[in-house]
Write an enzyme that holds these catalytic residues in place. Structure first.
Site, mmCIF file in Angstrom:
data_model
loop_
_atom_site.group_PDB
_atom_site.id
_atom_site.type_symbol
_atom_site.label_atom_id
_atom_site.label_comp_id
_atom_site.label_asym_id
_atom_site.label_seq_id
_atom_site.Cartn_x
_atom_site.Cartn_y
_atom_site.Cartn_z
ATOM 1 N N GLU A 7 -2.952 38.410 -2.166
ATOM 2 C CA GLU A 7 -2.326 37.730 -1.029
ATOM 3 C C GLU A 7 -3.233 36.567 -0.659
ATOM 4 O O GLU A 7 -4.295 36.756 -0.056
ATOM 5 C CB GLU A 7 -2.138 38.702 0.142
ATOM 6 N N CYS A 20 -3.227 32.678 7.328
ATOM 7 C CA CYS A 20 -2.802 32.180 6.015
ATOM 8 C C CYS A 20 -1.342 31.764 6.013
ATOM 9 O O CYS A 20 -0.945 30.914 5.206
ATOM 10 C CB CYS A 20 -3.058 33.231 4.938
#
Length: 473
Positions: A220, A254
């Protein structure tokens, strides 16, 4: 091996060996045992809530307690509750059709079974969320886990290392602090699966280390996730939703909006709306609701990026009254940046801070081309009430996830998979997809008592020809 003076690689391997031995002794925990583990994990988060908030704030220098509750504690508890409620269905053996029509009485099944021991490498920006949410899926799938925290999460890591053993034995779950050299050694362990959340650069190193063991990885990562506002969307609504997400955790997310595309004629209206929204949210730079940048290196990188943009002709618009930043508290005034050079740091790397470049466009086709010219983002955020426009962007711009007419919210939906694509990551977790990521979906064929394969065994003759002809009809 509990000797703190032993080399870290030996201590990590001893922990893995302990968990793997426990896995082999009990490879498939029951539904009741898994629910107990999830309830214990929930109890830890609930009972340690205040301590978790304080530890994270200490690691940041200052982190809004309410942001930690909203973005970490609440999603963690909600995800656990979702897993507990759906676990029986997820664990159910799946019936599958037998494809060859000659196998009369045969059965196909898919059995979800635990992989074994899963490694988790956690970043500093949402360290409770990004450890507890994966652990929810890992424990739901019946696995054991080793979790390595970030070097920027020292206070939190100490809390987890000290207090988690009161909830889980080491053969089920262990946390590790980054004390130097832990990360590379951790990545090289022969886990049954490894989950990494962090930067693309580190993700490549983790994947390379895991490849020596053929350890499957879920990565991720991040990227430059754009918001795309069409000409008909209310500009005040867009500004409020985008700036709320951009200022959350001071932009250190993010999946936050990295930059925004706006019709050229609506840029000034967006600037004015942003100048009204952010003071309403925070009032001033030293607001207790506004979070600090994690460390001096990150703070200096962001300040340098602002200085560089200004020096190259960009227009900087601070959105709170007072100074542009405060080095003592590592707080940076949220900024819009107009006219940033295409090759500047703000436009070429993930910003990860409260700075929002504004990019004007004349056609959505040009926006699509610009986004597609770069690495695939972790998310895109279309703002449009026109279904055809939204569908066009969904069809033509690939990303890890999407929130339409808002930003970030797809990440918090417990029944949606979360994951990147291409440079923004690989694999999924959250919800059922998390359970399946950390399970082996094991195909099992059960032959009937009498096998029709006898009809097509050598020596081949007319009967075999007739059977093959029947199967190929």
């Amino acid at each position: 091996m509990n000797d703190p003076t032993a080399p870290i690689a030996l201590r990590l391997r001893a922990a893995l060996d302990l968990q793997r031995a426990a896995y082999h002794a009990q490879p498939v925990p029951t539904l009741a045992e898994r629910r107990t583990d999830l309830q214990t994990l929930r109890r830890f988060v609930s009972e340690q809530r205040d301590a978790l908030c304080e530890a994270i704030s200490a690691d940041y220098g200052h982190r809004s307690r309410h942001e930690t509750l909203m973005a970490e504690i609440v999603p963690a508890i909600g995800g656990i509750d979702h897993a507990i409620g759906h676990l029986r269905r997820w664990m159910r053996v799946q019936r599958r059709a037998v494809d060859l029509r000659s196998f009369f009485g045969a059965r196909n099944r898919v059995i979800p079974q635990p992989l074994g021991v899963v490694g988790v490498i956690v970043p500093w920006n949402f360290p409770v969320n990004l450890s507890i949410v994966p652990l929810t899926a890992i424990l739901a799938a019946g696995n054991r886990a080793m979790v390595k925290m970030s070097e920027n999460s020292r206070h939190l890591a100490q809390l987890l290392v000290e207090r988690m053993p009161a909830y889980f034995p080491p053969e089920k779950l262990q946390f590790f602090d980054e004390t130097g050299g832990v990360g590379p050694a951790f990545s090289q362990l022969p886990f049954d699966h490894l989950l990494f959340t962090g930067s693309g650069q580190t993700g490549r190193a983790v994947m390379a280390a895991a490849s020596s063991n053929l350890c499957p990885v879920t990565l991720e990562l991040g990227g430059k996730s754009p918001a795309i506002v069409d000409d008909g969307f209310p500009i005040e609504v867009a500004a409020e939703r985008i700036l709320f997400v951009k200022c959350l955790n001071a932009g250190q997310i993010c999946t936050t909006v990295d930059h925004v595309f706006l019709p050229e004629a609506r840029i000034e209206a967006f600037v004015q709306a942003a100048q009204a929204v952010v003071p309403r949210l925070y009032g001033r730079l030293d607001s207790p609701d506004y979070t600090s940048i994690i460390d001096t290196r990150a703070f200096e990188r962001l300040v340098a990026a602002l200085d560089d943009a200004r020096a190259r002709g960009a227009r900087l618009v601070p959105l709170l009254p007072g100074p542009a930043w405060d080095a003592a508290t590592r707080k940076i005034n949220p900024h819009l940046v107009l006219g940033a050079a295409a090759d500047s740091a703000l436009m070429t790397r993930e910003i990860f801070g409260p700075i929002l470049p504004v990019i004007g466009y004349r056609s959505l086709d040009a926006v699509v081309e610009q986004v597609n010219a770069g690495p695939r983002p972790l998310a895109i955020y279309p703002f449009s009430h026109d279904r055809a426009t939204v569908q066009m962007l969904l069809d033509r711009v690939m990303s890890g996830g999407v929130s339409v007419n808002d930003a970030l919210f797809h990440v918090g939906q417990h029944d949606l998979p979360f994951g990147g694509v291409g440079a923004s990551g690989m694999g999924h977790y959250h919800g059922r997809e998390g359970f399946e990521t950390f399970s082996k979906l094991r195909p099992v064929f059960y032959q009937a008592r009498w096998s029709t394969m006898k009809l097509i065994m050598p020596p081949y003759g007319r009967l075999a020809e007739r059977v093959f002809g029947f199967l190929m009809r």
